[in-house]
Design an enzyme around this catalytic site. Structure first.
Site, mmCIF file in Angstrom:
data_model
loop_
_atom_site.group_PDB
_atom_site.id
_atom_site.type_symbol
_atom_site.label_atom_id
_atom_site.label_comp_id
_atom_site.label_asym_id
_atom_site.label_seq_id
_atom_site.Cartn_x
_atom_site.Cartn_y
_atom_site.Cartn_z
ATOM 1 N N HIS A 67 -108.255 -20.490 -27.678
ATOM 2 C CA HIS A 67 -107.826 -21.866 -27.931
ATOM 3 C C HIS A 67 -109.003 -22.763 -28.302
ATOM 4 O O HIS A 67 -109.099 -23.916 -27.875
ATOM 5 C CB HIS A 67 -107.027 -22.432 -26.747
ATOM 6 C CG HIS A 67 -105.617 -21.922 -26.717
ATOM 7 N ND1 HIS A 67 -104.596 -22.569 -26.042
ATOM 8 C CD2 HIS A 67 -105.042 -20.839 -27.288
ATOM 9 C CE1 HIS A 67 -103.465 -21.890 -26.197
ATOM 10 N NE2 HIS A 67 -103.725 -20.826 -26.951
ATOM 11 N N HIS A 90 -96.958 -13.434 -33.141
ATOM 12 C CA HIS A 90 -96.587 -14.769 -33.605
ATOM 13 C C HIS A 90 -97.525 -15.308 -34.688
ATOM 14 O O HIS A 90 -98.731 -15.077 -34.670
ATOM 15 C CB HIS A 90 -96.448 -15.752 -32.439
ATOM 16 C CG HIS A 90 -97.705 -16.135 -31.720
ATOM 17 N ND1 HIS A 90 -98.484 -17.197 -32.106
ATOM 18 C CD2 HIS A 90 -98.299 -15.616 -30.618
ATOM 19 C CE1 HIS A 90 -99.502 -17.333 -31.266
ATOM 20 N NE2 HIS A 90 -99.418 -16.382 -30.368
ATOM 21 N N ASP A 97 -105.626 -16.128 -32.261
ATOM 22 C CA ASP A 97 -104.408 -16.192 -31.463
ATOM 23 C C ASP A 97 -103.336 -16.845 -32.344
ATOM 24 O O ASP A 97 -103.280 -18.062 -32.441
ATOM 25 C CB ASP A 97 -104.680 -17.017 -30.204
ATOM 26 C CG ASP A 97 -103.458 -17.256 -29.346
ATOM 27 O OD1 ASP A 97 -102.411 -16.623 -29.606
ATOM 28 O OD2 ASP A 97 -103.537 -18.080 -28.413
ATOM 29 N N ASP A 148 -100.348 -9.734 -28.596
ATOM 30 C CA ASP A 148 -100.973 -11.043 -28.455
ATOM 31 C C ASP A 148 -102.410 -10.858 -28.001
ATOM 32 O O ASP A 148 -102.854 -9.745 -27.714
ATOM 33 C CB ASP A 148 -100.196 -11.925 -27.470
ATOM 34 C CG ASP A 148 -100.216 -13.401 -27.845
ATOM 35 O OD1 ASP A 148 -101.265 -13.880 -28.336
ATOM 36 O OD2 ASP A 148 -99.195 -14.085 -27.648
ATOM 37 N N GLU A 169 -94.288 -19.664 -31.006
ATOM 38 C CA GLU A 169 -94.648 -19.039 -29.724
ATOM 39 C C GLU A 169 -95.428 -19.997 -28.837
ATOM 40 O O GLU A 169 -95.232 -20.027 -27.618
ATOM 41 C CB GLU A 169 -95.475 -17.770 -29.976
ATOM 42 C CG GLU A 169 -95.742 -16.930 -28.733
ATOM 43 C CD GLU A 169 -97.007 -17.316 -27.975
ATOM 44 O OE1 GLU A 169 -97.244 -16.757 -26.879
ATOM 45 O OE2 GLU A 169 -97.778 -18.179 -28.458
ATOM 46 N N GLU A 170 -96.307 -20.788 -29.447
ATOM 47 C CA GLU A 170 -97.217 -21.631 -28.668
ATOM 48 C C GLU A 170 -96.499 -22.767 -27.946
ATOM 49 O O GLU A 170 -97.082 -23.430 -27.095
ATOM 50 C CB GLU A 170 -98.318 -22.204 -29.568
ATOM 51 C CG GLU A 170 -99.291 -21.176 -30.127
ATOM 52 C CD GLU A 170 -100.230 -20.589 -29.084
ATOM 53 O OE1 GLU A 170 -100.139 -20.990 -27.907
ATOM 54 O OE2 GLU A 170 -101.051 -19.733 -29.444
#
Length: 362
Positions: free
Chosen positions: A339, A84, A196, A251, A228-229
């Protein structure tokens, strides 16, 4: 969460000269929250020049690049590999009477990582630098109880250093907000925002680059997905349209092999190879594929580790559930500080991910 198991202890085969780490760092620096992945998409499209037999952008904004395989029809698979393009970030949701901007989160945040952060508001008239911080008192005048409080996202605001009239003239509700951080090398790690999943986007580009002259044995449908998130949305529509016979999600996963975490909670460990996902809260990988990739890693001396993740999901889950179901697994890149703006990946794990995909497709 289960302790990872290393498949191969062979010496890593990576070298910086083989991996275009400047490309990875550029990808990390690009802005692209869910639904506004334009800058990343444009870069990916430029990188794909000469690497695929067909490249298109679908209605949702996914980039779909097909490299035809040379295996006999009836024996070659249609392998969808999805990474992604979007990153966690924010949208402008409100501007108050003083010109302070409130935000809507896109993706999951640990707000302890958001105090006093540089951000950029991507307005139509141009990018505006800002400061993101929660409302409240400075430490000098706050009570002990106030200092312990962890704020919610709704308590954060952006200071653009402009008066309210100017902010309201230049900024609209819905404008993209990204966290600022410039990617850099830290020893054997590459560190930056949006690893990510830009690190997986990078790996997928490197796989396509490997097959630029000699085609793979299977048809490779490389999907650079959107949104995607916020629920695997791009991969859902892409998988429906592509109709793969095999799915592979690409991922990141947790590498909490750092102080303050017990060994059984590490999930994966940096430098020990790509993760072969067995389970996360969105999917159970198809066991025959898990075994096939495990055996491939072992046979080719590629470092890999088995991964069980208690929470989280990837594009693999969207592919697996498409139409009548697709045999699917996810390859997971061990990543520290997920994150945050200092997400970190190991050069050797990047290489092992590329090598294992090439071994399967080649």
């Amino acid at each position: 969460m289960a302790k990872s198991k290393t498949v191969s202890s062979a010496a890593p085969t990576s070298s910086d000269s083989e991996l275009r780490l400047d490309v990875l760092m550029h990808l990390s620096n690009l802005p692209g929250v869910p639904g506004q992945e334009d800058a990343v998409r444009d870069f990916v499209l430029a990188e794909l020049e000469g690497l695929a037999d067909d490249v298109r952008v679908d209605a949702l904004g996914n980039v779909i690049a097909t490299r035809n395989g040379e295996g006999k029809k009836g024996k070659r698979e249609r392998v969808m590999v999805s990474a992604h393009m979007d990153e966690i970030g924010f949208l402008v949701r409100f501007i108050d009477e003083k010109g302070f901007v409130r935000v809507q989160a896109l993706g999951g945040f640990d707000t302890r990582n958001l105090f006093a952060r540089d951000v950029t508001v991507h307005a139509r008239g141009g990018a505006l630098p800002g400061i993101l911080t929660p409302g409240g008192k400075p430490i000098h005048i706050s009570s002990a109880e106030e200092r312990k409080k962890i704020p919610e996202v709704k308590e954060f605001f952006i200071d653009l250093g402009l008066d309210a009239e100017e902010v309201k003239r230049r900024v609209r509700v819905g404008d993209m907000v990204t966290l600022d951080h410039t990617a850099r090398r830290v020893g054997s790690l590459v560190c930056g925002k949006a690893m990510d999943d830009r690190a997986s986007v990078f790996m997928l580009l490197e796989v396509l680059r490997h097959f630029r002259k000699t085609p793979p044995k299977h048809d490779l449908i490389a999907v650079f997905s959107v949104q995607e998130e916020v629920g695997l949305r791009g991969a859902i529509t892409a998988a429906y349209g592509v109709e793969p016979t095999v799915g592979i999600g690409l991922d990141v996963t947790l590498a909490v092999d750092t102080p303050g975490v017990s060994p059984d909670e590490a999930v994966t460990r940096m430098g020990e190879g790509i993760g072969i996902k067995v389970f996360d809260s969105s999917m159970i990988s198809t066991r025959s594929l898990v075994d096939e990739f495990y055996d491939l890693a072992e046979a080719n001396g590629i470092r890999a580790q088995m991964e069980v993740l208690g929470q989280g999901g990837t594009d693999g889950a969207a592919i697996q559930r498409s139409r009548a179901g697709v045999p699917t697994l996810t390859l997971s890149l061990p990543t520290r500080y997920i994150h945050s703006v200092v997400e970190s990946v190991h050069v050797d794990d990047l290489r092992s991910g590329v090598d294992l995909l090439v071994a399967y497709l080649g």
